[in-house]
Scaffold this motif. Structure first.
Motif, PDB file in Angstrom:
ATOM      1  N   ARG A 109      50.864  26.990  40.739  1.00  0.00           N
ATOM      2  CA  ARG A 109      49.435  26.712  40.621  1.00  0.00           C
ATOM      3  C   ARG A 109      48.734  27.970  40.126  1.00  0.00           C
ATOM      4  NH1 ARG A 109      47.221  25.166  46.160  1.00  0.00           N
ATOM      5  NH2 ARG A 109      48.646  26.833  46.794  1.00  0.00           N
ATOM      6  N   VAL A 110      47.582  27.788  39.515  1.00  0.00           N
ATOM      7  CA  VAL A 110      46.809  28.926  39.027  1.00  0.00           C
ATOM      8  C   VAL A 110      45.341  28.746  39.403  1.00  0.00           C
ATOM      9  CG1 VAL A 110      48.349  29.501  37.113  1.00  0.00           C
ATOM     10  CG2 VAL A 110      46.497  27.868  36.761  1.00  0.00           C
ATOM     11  N   LYS A 111      44.669  29.852  39.550  1.00  0.00           N
ATOM     12  CA  LYS A 111      43.236  29.863  39.852  1.00  0.00           C
ATOM     13  C   LYS A 111      42.598  30.986  39.064  1.00  0.00           C
ATOM     14  CE  LYS A 111      41.573  29.617  44.149  1.00  0.00           C
ATOM     15  NZ  LYS A 111      41.121  29.975  45.514  1.00  0.00           N
ATOM     16  N   LEU A 112      41.468  30.708  38.422  1.00  0.00           N
ATOM     17  CA  LEU A 112      40.721  31.748  37.713  1.00  0.00           C
ATOM     18  C   LEU A 112      39.668  32.317  38.644  1.00  0.00           C
ATOM     19  CD1 LEU A 112      40.166  29.932  34.304  1.00  0.00           C
ATOM     20  CD2 LEU A 112      41.909  31.622  34.864  1.00  0.00           C
ATOM     21  N   ILE A 113      39.490  33.630  38.589  1.00  0.00           N
ATOM     22  CA  ILE A 113      38.501  34.285  39.436  1.00  0.00           C
ATOM     23  C   ILE A 113      38.022  35.555  38.745  1.00  0.00           C
ATOM     24  CG2 ILE A 113      40.311  35.509  40.756  1.00  0.00           C
ATOM     25  CD1 ILE A 113      38.445  35.241  43.219  1.00  0.00           C
ATOM     26  N   ALA A 114      36.742  35.843  38.872  1.00  0.00           N
ATOM     27  CA  ALA A 114      36.177  37.048  38.243  1.00  0.00           C
ATOM     28  C   ALA A 114      34.821  37.352  38.856  1.00  0.00           C
ATOM     29  CB  ALA A 114      36.031  36.869  36.731  1.00  0.00           C
ATOM     30  N   ALA A 115      34.454  38.613  38.786  1.00  0.00           N
ATOM     31  CA  ALA A 115      33.092  39.048  39.112  1.00  0.00           C
ATOM     32  C   ALA A 115      32.418  39.455  37.808  1.00  0.00           C
ATOM     33  CB  ALA A 115      33.127  40.229  40.076  1.00  0.00           C
ATOM     34  N   TYR A 116      31.127  39.268  37.741  1.00  0.00           N
ATOM     35  CA  TYR A 116      30.359  39.775  36.600  1.00  0.00           C
ATOM     36  C   TYR A 116      30.311  41.292  36.726  1.00  0.00           C
ATOM     37  CZ  TYR A 116      26.212  41.013  33.852  1.00  0.00           C
ATOM     38  OH  TYR A 116      25.338  41.606  32.973  1.00  0.00           O
ATOM     39  N   LYS A 117      30.820  41.969  35.714  1.00  0.00           N
ATOM     40  CA  LYS A 117      30.898  43.433  35.744  1.00  0.00           C
ATOM     41  C   LYS A 117      30.007  44.038  34.671  1.00  0.00           C
ATOM     42  CE  LYS A 117      34.926  45.688  36.051  1.00  0.00           C
ATOM     43  NZ  LYS A 117      36.241  46.262  35.625  1.00  0.00           N
ATOM     44  N   ARG A 118      29.200  44.994  35.089  1.00  0.00           N
ATOM     45  CA  ARG A 118      28.443  45.783  34.123  1.00  0.00           C
ATOM     46  C   ARG A 118      28.619  47.253  34.484  1.00  0.00           C
ATOM     47  NH1 ARG A 118      23.405  47.151  36.312  1.00  0.00           N
ATOM     48  NH2 ARG A 118      22.916  46.060  38.253  1.00  0.00           N
ATOM     49  N   LEU A 119      28.502  48.096  33.486  1.00  0.00           N
ATOM     50  CA  LEU A 119      28.702  49.526  33.693  1.00  0.00           C
ATOM     51  C   LEU A 119      27.364  50.243  33.726  1.00  0.00           C
ATOM     52  CD1 LEU A 119      31.728  50.187  31.322  1.00  0.00           C
ATOM     53  CD2 LEU A 119      31.772  49.777  33.777  1.00  0.00           C
ATOM     54  N   THR A 120      27.236  51.184  34.651  1.00  0.00           N
ATOM     55  CA  THR A 120      26.031  52.020  34.715  1.00  0.00           C
ATOM     56  C   THR A 120      26.440  53.477  34.583  1.00  0.00           C
ATOM     57  OG1 THR A 120      26.151  52.217  37.126  1.00  0.00           O
ATOM     58  CG2 THR A 120      24.863  50.394  36.240  1.00  0.00           C
ATOM     59  N   THR A 121      25.616  54.241  33.901  1.00  0.00           N
ATOM     60  CA  THR A 121      25.868  55.671  33.746  1.00  0.00           C
ATOM     61  C   THR A 121      24.700  56.434  34.349  1.00  0.00           C
ATOM     62  OG1 THR A 121      27.053  55.258  31.691  1.00  0.00           O
ATOM     63  CG2 THR A 121      26.365  57.515  32.114  1.00  0.00           C
ATOM     64  N   SER A 122      24.993  57.349  35.257  1.00  0.00           N
ATOM     65  CA  SER A 122      23.938  58.145  35.878  1.00  0.00           C
ATOM     66  C   SER A 122      24.158  59.615  35.562  1.00  0.00           C
ATOM     67  CB  SER A 122      23.940  57.928  37.401  1.00  0.00           C
ATOM     68  OG  SER A 122      25.189  58.277  37.941  1.00  0.00           O
ATOM     69  N   GLY A 123      23.071  60.368  35.596  1.00  0.00           N
ATOM     70  CA  GLY A 123      23.202  61.805  35.362  1.00  0.00           C
ATOM     71  C   GLY A 123      23.240  62.147  33.891  1.00  0.00           C
ATOM     72  N   THR A 124      24.050  63.111  33.526  1.00  0.00           N
ATOM     73  CA  THR A 124      24.118  63.600  32.151  1.00  0.00           C
ATOM     74  C   THR A 124      24.910  62.637  31.283  1.00  0.00           C
ATOM     75  OG1 THR A 124      26.152  64.839  32.554  1.00  0.00           O
ATOM     76  CG2 THR A 124      24.075  65.960  33.024  1.00  0.00           C
ATOM     77  N   ALA A 163      30.725  32.938  28.179  1.00  0.00           N
ATOM     78  CA  ALA A 163      31.402  31.638  28.143  1.00  0.00           C
ATOM     79  C   ALA A 163      32.565  31.596  29.136  1.00  0.00           C
ATOM     80  CB  ALA A 163      31.903  31.357  26.730  1.00  0.00           C
ATOM     81  N   LEU A 164      33.284  32.692  29.267  1.00  0.00           N
ATOM     82  CA  LEU A 164      34.399  32.737  30.223  1.00  0.00           C
ATOM     83  C   LEU A 164      33.892  32.693  31.662  1.00  0.00           C
ATOM     84  CD1 LEU A 164      36.711  35.411  28.518  1.00  0.00           C
ATOM     85  CD2 LEU A 164      36.967  32.918  28.500  1.00  0.00           C
ATOM     86  N   LEU A 165      32.783  33.378  31.918  1.00  0.00           N
ATOM     87  CA  LEU A 165      32.197  33.322  33.262  1.00  0.00           C
ATOM     88  C   LEU A 165      31.594  31.950  33.553  1.00  0.00           C
ATOM     89  CD1 LEU A 165      30.459  36.803  33.712  1.00  0.00           C
ATOM     90  CD2 LEU A 165      32.527  35.977  34.827  1.00  0.00           C
ATOM     91  N   GLN A 166      31.030  31.323  32.531  1.00  0.00           N
ATOM     92  CA  GLN A 166      30.445  29.994  32.709  1.00  0.00           C
ATOM     93  C   GLN A 166      31.476  29.017  33.261  1.00  0.00           C
ATOM     94  OE1 GLN A 166      28.551  28.429  29.196  1.00  0.00           O
ATOM     95  NE2 GLN A 166      28.470  26.358  29.984  1.00  0.00           N
ATOM     96  N   ASN A 167      32.736  29.222  32.893  1.00  0.00           N
ATOM     97  CA  ASN A 167      33.817  28.376  33.378  1.00  0.00           C
ATOM     98  C   ASN A 167      34.016  28.505  34.890  1.00  0.00           C
ATOM     99  OD1 ASN A 167      36.073  26.601  32.944  1.00  0.00           O
ATOM    100  ND2 ASN A 167      37.435  28.360  33.064  1.00  0.00           N
TER     101      ASN A 167
END
Length: 231
Positions: A109-124, A163-167
């Motif tokens: 069996r298979v299951k798809l799973i993911a978190a929405y990931k965004r990158l933040t940059t702080s400092g210099t 689109a992949l997250l929408q799934n």
């Protein structure tokens, strides 16, 4: 279960040009994420193997990148048990500086799973980016033999990621709603649903009539707020 107006989840077939098929040693994940012994134990107990299956990037699928989505990784996590702690996935996510879609595999069996990931940059400018992760969203378990569909037709990498997250997300996006706003609204709806479940439990256990009336009124308000979030 998918929400109203949301079709069932599907498995995608990714282009051969994007195939990697490389096993990732758990030790490398530990090293990058500075995992402690308790987390390492979770990997040992739950994870058989981590496979970097596909790299979706401009050079592999001929889609232009975007400032927020340069490429997307597809990882298969072969499990020893029919569950995978979010802490394990979070550890992998924080070790890899790109969005990841996970495919869990167990007992054909298979299951798809993911978190929405965004990158933040702080400092210099030389400061490294840190991933910010949403809640993990998952499909139900599906038979491994489920027919796979071609990836969605889009014009750039950010659209592909959406689109992949929408799934995976239980409720569809609203018209002209950004991915970030959509994910936030879904998280709020999920939290509201948990609050509804707790309030229902309180209502069932409450014996005093006056208190039951008050709790029931609160429950109705929560349901109204939940409906506004998912529609």
């Amino acid at each position: 279960m998918p929400g109203p107006g949301k079709p069932p989840a599907v498995l995608f077939s990714f282009p051969k040009s994007a195939a990697v098929g490389r096993v990732l040693p758990k030790s490398k994940i530990y090293e990058h994420s500075k995992a402690r012994s308790q987390l390492k134990n979770l990997f040992v107990e739950q994870v058989e193997q981590i496979i970097w299956q596909y790299k979706l990037a401009p050079e592999t699928i001929h889609l232009p990148d975007q400032p927020d989505v340069a490429e997307i990784q597809l990882f298969t996590v072969v499990l020893k048990v029919p569950e995978c702690s979010p802490k394990v996935l979070d550890c992998i996510d924080r070790a890899i500086p790109f969005p990841i879609i996970f495919e869990l595999a167990f007992d054909n069996r298979v299951k798809l799973i993911a978190a929405y990931k965004r990158l933040t940059t702080s400092g210099t400018e030389s400061a490294t980016s840190r991933p910010v992760l949403s809640t993990y969203f998952a499909t139900d378990w599906l038979p491994k033999a489920t027919r796979r569909m071609p990836i969605p037709v889009v014009i750039h990498m950010a659209q592909l990621y959406a689109a992949l997250l929408q799934n995976l997300l239980p409720w569809p996006a609203r018209q002209k709603e950004s991915l970030s706003a959509w994910v936030t609204r879904v998280e709020q709806a999920m939290a509201k649903r948990r609050e509804i479940e707790k309030t229902r439990d309180r209502l069932c256990k409450e014996k005093q009539f006056n208190r039951k009336v008050q709790i029931n009124a609160n429950l109705k308000q929560l349901k109204d707020e939940f409906e506004k979030l998912i529609h």
